[in-house]
Design a protein around this motif. Sequence first.
Motif, mmCIF file in Angstrom:
data_model
loop_
_atom_site.group_PDB
_atom_site.id
_atom_site.type_symbol
_atom_site.label_atom_id
_atom_site.label_comp_id
_atom_site.label_asym_id
_atom_site.label_seq_id
_atom_site.Cartn_x
_atom_site.Cartn_y
_atom_site.Cartn_z
ATOM 1 N N ASP A 521 34.324 110.850 25.229
ATOM 2 C CA ASP A 521 34.316 110.425 26.633
ATOM 3 C C ASP A 521 34.538 111.607 27.571
ATOM 4 O OD1 ASP A 521 33.891 107.807 25.892
ATOM 5 O OD2 ASP A 521 36.029 107.328 25.795
ATOM 6 N N HIS A 522 35.442 112.475 27.179
ATOM 7 C CA HIS A 522 35.700 113.688 27.956
ATOM 8 C C HIS A 522 36.308 114.737 27.041
ATOM 9 C CE1 HIS A 522 39.532 111.510 27.960
ATOM 10 N NE2 HIS A 522 40.097 112.705 28.000
ATOM 11 N N LEU A 523 36.208 115.989 27.422
ATOM 12 C CA LEU A 523 36.761 117.067 26.617
ATOM 13 C C LEU A 523 38.223 117.280 26.993
ATOM 14 C CD1 LEU A 523 33.864 119.692 26.599
ATOM 15 C CD2 LEU A 523 34.249 117.757 25.087
ATOM 16 N N PRO A 524 39.134 117.246 26.032
ATOM 17 C CA PRO A 524 40.566 117.398 26.333
ATOM 18 C C PRO A 524 40.881 118.795 26.857
ATOM 19 C CG PRO A 524 40.191 117.489 23.965
ATOM 20 C CD PRO A 524 38.883 117.105 24.579
ATOM 21 N N LEU A 525 41.928 118.892 27.670
ATOM 22 C CA LEU A 525 42.324 120.156 28.275
ATOM 23 C C LEU A 525 43.709 120.574 27.800
ATOM 24 C CD1 LEU A 525 41.220 119.497 31.985
ATOM 25 C CD2 LEU A 525 39.890 120.569 30.150
ATOM 26 N N THR A 526 43.966 121.852 27.843
ATOM 27 C CA THR A 526 45.299 122.372 27.531
ATOM 28 C C THR A 526 46.173 122.263 28.781
ATOM 29 O OG1 THR A 526 44.749 124.631 28.227
ATOM 30 C CG2 THR A 526 44.261 124.017 25.934
ATOM 31 N N GLN A 527 47.419 122.684 28.657
ATOM 32 C CA GLN A 527 48.332 122.658 29.820
ATOM 33 C C GLN A 527 47.854 123.608 30.909
ATOM 34 O OE1 GLN A 527 52.204 123.525 28.229
ATOM 35 N NE2 GLN A 527 52.594 121.390 27.653
ATOM 36 N N ASN A 528 47.057 124.594 30.522
ATOM 37 C CA ASN A 528 46.517 125.536 31.504
ATOM 38 C C ASN A 528 45.169 125.094 32.060
ATOM 39 O OD1 ASN A 528 48.724 127.274 31.107
ATOM 40 N ND2 ASN A 528 47.715 128.229 29.339
ATOM 41 N N ALA A 529 44.833 123.834 31.804
ATOM 42 C CA ALA A 529 43.606 123.228 32.324
ATOM 43 C C ALA A 529 42.344 123.874 31.746
ATOM 44 C CB ALA A 529 43.578 123.282 33.850
ATOM 45 N N LYS A 530 42.457 124.434 30.531
ATOM 46 C CA LYS A 530 41.289 124.944 29.830
ATOM 47 C C LYS A 530 40.906 123.974 28.721
ATOM 48 C CE LYS A 530 42.302 129.834 30.617
ATOM 49 N NZ LYS A 530 42.550 131.167 29.973
ATOM 50 N N ILE A 531 39.649 123.973 28.359
ATOM 51 C CA ILE A 531 39.213 123.083 27.280
ATOM 52 C C ILE A 531 39.975 123.408 26.002
ATOM 53 C CG2 ILE A 531 37.261 122.487 25.789
ATOM 54 C CD1 ILE A 531 35.435 122.823 28.178
ATOM 55 N N ASP A 532 40.517 122.404 25.382
ATOM 56 C CA ASP A 532 41.341 122.577 24.185
ATOM 57 C C ASP A 532 40.430 122.603 22.945
ATOM 58 O OD1 ASP A 532 43.194 122.524 22.144
ATOM 59 O OD2 ASP A 532 44.575 121.206 23.218
ATOM 60 N N ARG A 533 39.945 123.785 22.602
ATOM 61 C CA ARG A 533 39.014 123.930 21.489
ATOM 62 C C ARG A 533 39.671 123.601 20.149
ATOM 63 N NH1 ARG A 533 34.178 126.836 22.475
ATOM 64 N NH2 ARG A 533 33.934 127.358 24.677
ATOM 65 N N LYS A 534 40.928 123.957 20.006
ATOM 66 C CA LYS A 534 41.613 123.682 18.742
ATOM 67 C C LYS A 534 41.743 122.180 18.501
ATOM 68 C CE LYS A 534 44.249 127.988 18.472
ATOM 69 N NZ LYS A 534 45.592 128.616 18.436
ATOM 70 N N LEU A 535 42.062 121.433 19.549
ATOM 71 C CA LEU A 535 42.182 119.982 19.421
ATOM 72 C C LEU A 535 40.810 119.374 19.117
ATOM 73 C CD1 LEU A 535 43.734 117.361 19.534
ATOM 74 C CD2 LEU A 535 43.485 117.370 22.041
ATOM 75 N N LEU A 536 39.762 119.877 19.773
ATOM 76 C CA LEU A 536 38.421 119.366 19.516
ATOM 77 C C LEU A 536 37.990 119.633 18.078
ATOM 78 C CD1 LEU A 536 36.604 120.303 22.839
ATOM 79 C CD2 LEU A 536 36.857 118.001 21.905
ATOM 80 N N GLN A 537 38.347 120.804 17.579
ATOM 81 C CA GLN A 537 38.004 121.120 16.198
ATOM 82 C C GLN A 537 38.727 120.181 15.242
ATOM 83 O OE1 GLN A 537 39.770 122.573 13.479
ATOM 84 N NE2 GLN A 537 37.941 122.925 12.241
ATOM 85 N N LYS A 538 39.983 119.874 15.548
ATOM 86 C CA LYS A 538 40.780 118.951 14.719
ATOM 87 C C LYS A 538 40.185 117.543 14.750
ATOM 88 C CE LYS A 538 45.582 117.400 14.103
ATOM 89 N NZ LYS A 538 45.387 115.963 14.268
ATOM 90 N N ILE A 539 39.791 117.098 15.954
ATOM 91 C CA ILE A 539 39.173 115.776 16.094
ATOM 92 C C ILE A 539 37.876 115.713 15.292
ATOM 93 C CG2 ILE A 539 38.035 114.211 17.721
ATOM 94 C CD1 ILE A 539 40.045 115.200 19.849
ATOM 95 N N ALA A 540 37.060 116.743 15.423
ATOM 96 C CA ALA A 540 35.779 116.775 14.704
ATOM 97 C C ALA A 540 35.994 116.737 13.200
ATOM 98 C CB ALA A 540 35.003 118.027 15.094
#
Length: 636
Positions: A521-540
């Motif tokens: 639905d949307h790409l998750p963000l880190t606390q610094n408002a950057k795309i959280d690539r590590k979380l996306l990799q974990k989800i995938a």
Amino acid sequence: MKVDIDHMFEMNNSYKNTVKSQLEIIENDHDLAGVLDYLHCIQQHLFFQPLSKTALIYDEKCISYTELAHQVNQMMLALDRLQLKKGAVVAIQLGKSPEYIYSVLACALKGLIWLPIDMDSPALRREYLLANSRVDLVVSKQSIENYCYVLTDEIFSENTHNFSQLSTEKVNPTSLMTYSMSRDAAYYLYTSGSTGTPKCVVLNNRATANVIEQSIEKWQMTADDVIMAVTPFHHDMSVFDVFASMSLGATLVIPTAEQSKNALAWATLVEKNQISIWVSVPAIVDMLCSVAYPAQLQSLRLIAQGGDYIKVNLIEKLRLHLPNARLFSLGGPTETTIWSIWHEIKNADQDIIPYGKALKHNQYFILNEKMKVCQVGEVGRMYMIGTNLSNGYLLDGKISQKDFVPISISVGTTEIAFRMSDLGYVRTDGNIIFAGREEGYLKVKGVRISATEVEMALMKYTPIQEIVIVCCTHPQTEITELVAMFSLTNVQKKIDIQDLKCQLKNYLPHSHIPTKWYCVDHLPLTQNAKIDRKLLQKIAQEQLYPQAQNLKNKHIALEHISDTVMDIFREIVKHEFSSNIFYQTEILRLGIRTKQLKQIAEKISEKYDIRLDFYALASCKTVQDVVNQVQRKRLN
């Protein structure tokens, strides 16, 4: 930035001494006056002391060094007619073939900068490579619009196996001795760039000579070796295949276009031609081992793998089937020339395969964010100084040294280092252990891929709102795949993935096109408002391989059964027999009585919550049969 070697007190002493000694070599041996002149060796084999042996094998045809010399000379004469000056850029737009070898040798000996073009790249990408490199000539099988070109069919003689009937024209002396073993630009190779466009790495003969010389010496290579050219010619490892084999007077086996992607064909080529040296990415070695009969590979005396993580179970398979073969891990990005770090894989390397130690005349550093040398075991970014450094990047015809940074290694001494995207740490024995890459760079089947480059190509597809490219590893096969994590615009409910893949072929090579797709639905963000690539990799990873992960976990649990059953046997059996129990040990020869067999059955049943009685054990011939019974019951 400064790296103070005198303040590395936190580090293991042996590693500290290794660093200092390597730095002394680098400081005192910059000129490398005795470096191997591999191009001179090739000239000798071709024109001054011709070898009466096979140089190339292609499509079941053997091409002698005499034939090779004739064809290389034909290309050199064609280059002379075009009046290309030393340093001109020649793009070689040919597939796997002897014609490529003829062309690249001619250019190298003429002192022309040669550029191999990936024939599988989309037309738009190839156009960019030619334009950015400011090429003066293209060698091809067909005409190239907007460029000066020569056609191979008009240069090279046909039916080279009937060489006695070819022209006996002498080699033109003016075509020789025009190259340089200096750090001047000698050839270009393209690699994936973080800006979204391919990077053109400028490489030189001196760095290349260091790799070839060190490898020939360490691997004890001779003219009797037969080398497999399995690596694509636009990849840096192929530079070693071509120039090491030809400088030695060895034989190079070139697979045809049909054979290049067929592991069964590779196995046949190895067996038929008695190939002794194999250098490739691990995925290629894995494919070979998966389909080949062990008997087909017995001629291989050395297998070197680089460009990607080497799986421990692949090494175990190689040790089992090729116990006498030497195994090497190779590493280093294209910017550090072919390979700049290595490790001979020994029996002690059971749990992890080290990245290794730098080749002579180079040094690796592991630095933290404050540019301080990391302690032993502390993960940091890799930097390299030394002879293997390339000249930088070519951008619109000009050299750029982005990512090549000055480092002060001692008072008054500064070296240029290449700042890598690779992360690692130093082990107590001085070996560097690879620990991943910084965000933005991925490695799939040995190909370095910039996530940004793929993401920018995908953003041209209007229904996509946001996109992130990550890597996932299949838990069971351990194959790495490129995964696209994306969200769609509010008005778009779904997209046609096959249509999207077709569109991507206009912009990206096949290796850069994702094989897995996952919509969020949307790409998750880190606390610094950057795309959280590590979380996306974990989800995938979790969403794409749930069943495979469960199966892997189950198999991991089953692997422990072997050791446990063995321990139970050793506990129950008389002391004098216990040290001689192995998986293939016959149970009757252990002198086990009925009472002991019942005790073993009870302990196994209790341990694994299964029903395993005396009669079930009595039907087993070996300890391994017992293990198999327990595993089957656990699976059910």
